[in-house]
Design an enzyme around this catalytic site. Structure first.
Site, PDB file in Angstrom:
ATOM      1  N   ASN A  64       0.839  -1.205   0.000  1.00 28.09           N
ATOM      2  CA  ASN A  64       0.000   0.000   0.000  1.00 28.09           C
ATOM      3  C   ASN A  64       0.871   1.252   0.000  1.00 28.09           C
ATOM      4  O   ASN A  64       1.937   1.290   0.621  1.00 28.09           O
ATOM      5  CB  ASN A  64      -1.017   0.001   1.153  1.00 28.09           C
ATOM      6  CG  ASN A  64      -0.421  -0.119   2.532  1.00 28.09           C
ATOM      7  OD1 ASN A  64       0.618  -0.731   2.708  1.00 28.09           O
ATOM      8  ND2 ASN A  64      -1.073   0.461   3.508  1.00 28.09           N
ATOM      9  N   CYS A  99      -4.288   0.720  -2.233  1.00 32.41           N
ATOM     10  CA  CYS A  99      -4.073  -0.506  -1.466  1.00 32.41           C
ATOM     11  C   CYS A  99      -3.014  -1.392  -2.119  1.00 32.41           C
ATOM     12  O   CYS A  99      -2.770  -1.314  -3.336  1.00 32.41           O
ATOM     13  CB  CYS A  99      -5.362  -1.320  -1.388  1.00 32.41           C
ATOM     14  SG  CYS A  99      -6.692  -0.540  -0.481  1.00 32.41           S
ATOM     15  N   GLU A 120       0.482   5.288   0.575  1.00 35.91           N
ATOM     16  CA  GLU A 120      -0.438   6.329   1.056  1.00 35.91           C
ATOM     17  C   GLU A 120      -0.001   7.715   0.588  1.00 35.91           C
ATOM     18  O   GLU A 120       1.076   7.897   0.014  1.00 35.91           O
ATOM     19  CB  GLU A 120      -0.535   6.241   2.582  1.00 35.91           C
ATOM     20  CG  GLU A 120      -1.121   4.895   3.012  1.00 35.91           C
ATOM     21  CD  GLU A 120      -1.369   4.774   4.509  1.00 35.91           C
ATOM     22  OE1 GLU A 120      -0.888   5.626   5.288  1.00 35.91           O
ATOM     23  OE2 GLU A 120      -2.059   3.808   4.890  1.00 35.91           O
ATOM     24  N   CYS A 136     -10.350  -4.745   0.676  1.00 41.21           N
ATOM     25  CA  CYS A 136     -11.460  -3.784   0.695  1.00 41.21           C
ATOM     26  C   CYS A 136     -12.341  -3.983  -0.542  1.00 41.21           C
ATOM     27  O   CYS A 136     -11.979  -4.705  -1.477  1.00 41.21           O
ATOM     28  CB  CYS A 136     -10.921  -2.351   0.764  1.00 41.21           C
ATOM     29  SG  CYS A 136     -10.348  -1.718  -0.825  1.00 41.21           S
ATOM     30  N   GLU A 179      -3.250  -4.556  -2.784  1.00 40.35           N
ATOM     31  CA  GLU A 179      -3.796  -5.498  -3.770  1.00 40.35           C
ATOM     32  C   GLU A 179      -3.878  -4.855  -5.154  1.00 40.35           C
ATOM     33  O   GLU A 179      -3.525  -5.460  -6.154  1.00 40.35           O
ATOM     34  CB  GLU A 179      -5.204  -5.947  -3.350  1.00 40.35           C
ATOM     35  CG  GLU A 179      -5.251  -6.740  -2.066  1.00 40.35           C
ATOM     36  CD  GLU A 179      -5.370  -5.880  -0.824  1.00 40.35           C
ATOM     37  OE1 GLU A 179      -4.867  -4.734  -0.799  1.00 40.35           O
ATOM     38  OE2 GLU A 179      -5.973  -6.365   0.151  1.00 40.35           O
ATOM     39  N   CYS A 224     -10.767  -3.189  -4.002  1.00 43.70           N
ATOM     40  CA  CYS A 224      -9.811  -4.223  -4.449  1.00 43.70           C
ATOM     41  C   CYS A 224     -10.556  -5.475  -4.907  1.00 43.70           C
ATOM     42  O   CYS A 224     -10.140  -6.139  -5.855  1.00 43.70           O
ATOM     43  CB  CYS A 224      -8.827  -4.551  -3.333  1.00 43.70           C
ATOM     44  SG  CYS A 224      -7.678  -3.193  -3.025  1.00 43.70           S
TER      45      CYS A 224
HETATM   46  N1  THU Z   1      -5.215  -1.384   2.803  1.00 41.84           N
HETATM   47  C1  THU Z   1      -4.683  -2.227   1.874  1.00 41.84           C
HETATM   48  O1  THU Z   1      -3.630  -1.967   1.281  1.00 41.84           O
HETATM   49  N2  THU Z   1      -5.361  -3.368   1.614  1.00 41.84           N
HETATM   50  C2  THU Z   1      -6.471  -3.782   2.286  1.00 41.84           C
HETATM   51  O2  THU Z   1      -6.964  -4.858   1.999  1.00 41.84           O
HETATM   52  C3  THU Z   1      -7.072  -2.942   3.307  1.00 41.84           C
HETATM   53  C4  THU Z   1      -6.457  -1.613   3.493  1.00 41.84           C
HETATM   54  C5  THU Z   1      -4.469  -0.173   3.124  1.00 41.84           C
HETATM   55  C6  THU Z   1      -5.069   1.113   2.658  1.00 41.84           C
HETATM   56  C7  THU Z   1      -4.454   2.082   3.633  1.00 41.84           C
HETATM   57  O3  THU Z   1      -3.162   2.459   3.160  1.00 41.84           O
HETATM   58  C8  THU Z   1      -4.266   1.278   4.902  1.00 41.84           C
HETATM   59  O4  THU Z   1      -4.324  -0.075   4.503  1.00 41.84           O
HETATM   60  C9  THU Z   1      -5.323   1.551   5.961  1.00 41.84           C
HETATM   61  O5  THU Z   1      -6.596   1.411   5.445  1.00 41.84           O
END
Ligand code: THU
Length: 160
Positions: free
Chosen positions: A61, A72, A63, A111, A74, A114
């Site tokens: 991920n 994310c 940000e 999520c 995925e 994804c």
């Molecule tokens: N996140 C992911 O990368 N994958 C998931 O399946 C759930 C959430 C990340 C997004 C964000 O950077 C952090 O986790 C918190 O939500």
């Protein structure tokens, strides 16, 4: 009125019960959490995809101070796989997540956004994607997006 029941199947396994190939992919997903850029949530997610030609790609991920601009693990991984190997189906996607206290105990669920991208990737290559959700206590194995995103909306509706 009729009730429609959907049958969803998830296998819960221990790390030792995984095949060697799945253990390797899970390890790559765990390792990929180290490359996460997650200064805002402190939640580091890693993913690893095994492609039809045997190649593996990983992602994490990423940000951003403008929160919705982040993405994310995925989707980073699937989009990277599809842009590097546009003619290779994704066979398996392993996902792992870690906080400052270590890897999370329960399997990390992807999520909704994804799941939607997983669906489209399956449909694009006409092949189900196996999904491994890593947790320290157990790992969920899901045999395709139908067990992750039932009643899904996909491109086939647009041609109806
Ligand atoms: N996140 C992911 O990368 N994958 C998931 O399946 C759930 C959430 C990340 C997004 C964000 O950077 C952090 O986790 C918190 O939500």
């Amino acid at each position: 009125m009729k009730e429609i029941k959907l049958d969803i199947r998830i296998r819960a396994l221990s790390y030792n019960e995984l095949s060697e190939e799945d253990r390797r992919l899970t390890d790559l997903a765990k390792e990929a959490t180290r490359r996460s850029y997650s200064p805002y949530s402190g939640f580091s997610v890693g993913a690893a995809a095994l492609l039809a030609n045997g190649a593996t790609v990983t992602g994490s991920n990423q940000e951003n101070a403008a929160y919705p601009s982040g993405i994310c693990a995925e989707r980073t991984t699937l989009f990277y796989a599809n842009s590097q190997y546009p003619d290779q189906a994704v066979k398996t996607l392993a996902i792992a997540a870690r906080t400052v206290s270590g890897f999370i105990d329960t399997p990390i669920p992807p999520c909704g956004a994804c799941r939607q991208v997983l669906l489209e990737t399956e449909q694009r290559y006409h092949q189900p994607i196996r999904i491994l959700l890593y947790g320290e206590k157990e790992i969920y194995q899901i045999d395709g997006v139908k067990d992750l995103l039932p009643l899904s909306f996909g491109g086939d509706f647009l041609s109806k």
